[in-house]
Design a protein around this motif. Sequence first.
Motif, mmCIF file in Angstrom:
data_model
loop_
_atom_site.group_PDB
_atom_site.id
_atom_site.type_symbol
_atom_site.label_atom_id
_atom_site.label_comp_id
_atom_site.label_asym_id
_atom_site.label_seq_id
_atom_site.Cartn_x
_atom_site.Cartn_y
_atom_site.Cartn_z
ATOM 1 N N SER A 14 22.921 31.801 35.046
ATOM 2 C CA SER A 14 23.776 31.388 36.168
ATOM 3 C C SER A 14 25.019 30.633 35.733
ATOM 4 O O SER A 14 25.876 30.323 36.563
ATOM 5 C CB SER A 14 22.974 30.523 37.152
ATOM 6 O OG SER A 14 22.565 29.309 36.539
ATOM 7 N N LYS A 39 18.781 27.815 42.893
ATOM 8 C CA LYS A 39 19.067 28.961 43.751
ATOM 9 C C LYS A 39 20.548 29.062 44.085
ATOM 10 O O LYS A 39 21.134 30.158 44.060
ATOM 11 C CB LYS A 39 18.246 28.855 45.038
ATOM 12 C CG LYS A 39 18.433 30.036 45.988
ATOM 13 C CD LYS A 39 17.547 29.895 47.212
ATOM 14 C CE LYS A 39 17.733 31.083 48.153
ATOM 15 N NZ LYS A 39 16.862 30.959 49.355
ATOM 16 N N GLU A 40 21.174 27.941 44.400
ATOM 17 C CA GLU A 40 22.588 27.962 44.774
ATOM 18 C C GLU A 40 23.465 28.444 43.619
ATOM 19 O O GLU A 40 24.389 29.242 43.812
ATOM 20 C CB GLU A 40 23.034 26.571 45.223
ATOM 21 C CG GLU A 40 24.481 26.513 45.689
ATOM 22 C CD GLU A 40 24.881 25.131 46.178
ATOM 23 O OE1 GLU A 40 26.082 24.963 46.502
ATOM 24 O OE2 GLU A 40 24.026 24.225 46.232
ATOM 25 N N GLN A 43 23.136 32.196 43.241
ATOM 26 C CA GLN A 43 23.868 32.943 44.258
ATOM 27 C C GLN A 43 25.368 32.922 43.984
ATOM 28 O O GLN A 43 26.060 33.926 44.187
ATOM 29 C CB GLN A 43 23.565 32.370 45.643
ATOM 30 C CG GLN A 43 22.119 32.573 46.094
ATOM 31 C CD GLN A 43 21.698 34.038 46.051
ATOM 32 O OE1 GLN A 43 22.401 34.921 46.534
ATOM 33 N NE2 GLN A 43 20.535 34.299 45.462
ATOM 34 N N ASN A 44 25.871 31.807 43.523
ATOM 35 C CA ASN A 44 27.294 31.726 43.173
ATOM 36 C C ASN A 44 27.613 32.639 41.990
ATOM 37 O O ASN A 44 28.673 33.278 41.951
ATOM 38 C CB ASN A 44 27.682 30.287 42.845
ATOM 39 C CG ASN A 44 27.729 29.401 44.070
ATOM 40 O OD1 ASN A 44 27.928 29.879 45.196
ATOM 41 N ND2 ASN A 44 27.543 28.103 43.882
ATOM 42 N N LEU A 46 26.058 35.403 41.207
ATOM 43 C CA LEU A 46 26.000 36.805 41.640
ATOM 44 C C LEU A 46 27.323 37.269 42.235
ATOM 45 O O LEU A 46 27.663 38.454 42.158
ATOM 46 C CB LEU A 46 24.872 36.995 42.660
ATOM 47 C CG LEU A 46 23.444 36.964 42.114
ATOM 48 C CD1 LEU A 46 22.437 37.105 43.253
ATOM 49 C CD2 LEU A 46 23.223 38.057 41.074
ATOM 50 N N LYS A 47 28.092 36.347 42.812
ATOM 51 C CA LYS A 47 29.392 36.702 43.380
ATOM 52 C C LYS A 47 30.377 37.149 42.312
ATOM 53 O O LYS A 47 31.370 37.814 42.618
ATOM 54 C CB LYS A 47 29.963 35.501 44.143
ATOM 55 C CG LYS A 47 29.137 35.079 45.357
ATOM 56 C CD LYS A 47 29.690 33.803 45.978
ATOM 57 C CE LYS A 47 28.815 33.326 47.126
ATOM 58 N NZ LYS A 47 29.303 32.043 47.710
ATOM 59 N N ALA A 54 19.126 38.376 41.121
ATOM 60 C CA ALA A 54 18.672 37.111 40.549
ATOM 61 C C ALA A 54 17.189 36.912 40.792
ATOM 62 O O ALA A 54 16.647 37.330 41.829
ATOM 63 C CB ALA A 54 19.452 35.946 41.148
ATOM 64 N N GLN A 56 14.854 33.558 40.716
ATOM 65 C CA GLN A 56 14.802 32.111 40.524
ATOM 66 C C GLN A 56 13.478 31.717 39.892
ATOM 67 O O GLN A 56 12.429 32.277 40.202
ATOM 68 C CB GLN A 56 14.965 31.395 41.865
ATOM 69 C CG GLN A 56 15.000 29.879 41.757
ATOM 70 C CD GLN A 56 15.085 29.205 43.124
ATOM 71 O OE1 GLN A 56 15.034 29.877 44.165
ATOM 72 N NE2 GLN A 56 15.200 27.887 43.137
#
Length: 242
Positions: A14, A39-40, A43-44, A46-47, A54, A56
């Motif tokens: 990540s 998790k956050e 997700q960032n 993946l952008k 992902a 976790q």
Amino acid sequence: MKTTGNTVFISGGSAGIGLAIAKKLSEAGNKVIINGRNKERLQNALKELDNAVAIQGDLSVESERIRIAEELAVQHPDVNIVINNAGAAYMNDLSESNNNAAEKAYQEINTNYISVIHFTSLLLPQLLQQEEAAVVNISSIAVFRSNKYLPTYSASKAALHSYTQGLRDTFADNDKLNVYEVYPPLVNTEFSAEIGGANGIPPAEVADELFMALEKNQFEVPVGDTKKIHALMDPITAHIPH
């Protein structure tokens, strides 16, 4: 080894080196599975990626390693490259009696060494079913020489280095499974900020070197300043019986 059309699992994917590798491989037409604890942040990340998902989880925890390995076997049976990048590092002044040095060392050894051995063993049956597969361990320039700032981190990476050599020897006669080791020097990441990471190389340089090594089947992957040390050490260690 082919550098496109793979399905790649990257621990610690990540941010930092892991995310840089994920970007490089994603852009080259590989499916990427990034792993991390937050998790956050996943997700960032993946952008910034194409054709990526992902998972976790904390690979330093045995039950989490088992869960993630089982999820990969069921949902991503085509995984053929595992990149063990997640790590732990602590400034550890051994002259301070109240430094809790042993606990810091335990966490580093667990994350950087024991967890890698266990998780790799869980994934090996899946990897060995593929037409072409690889295990990539991200070690460090610190495997060659420790220092007073990161003595126990360096020891954990030296252990990972020794294990990687043994794993490579174990599968030396298997032409479908290759074992790579990447030796980054100081890299400019959030992970290394406490030890002067701002003076390090960009993580994209590590990703570029790994990509070229995969293309050439170059299993030893020194990066940046590590190339000088590796060039001195490799001719010597090559003569040690193994």
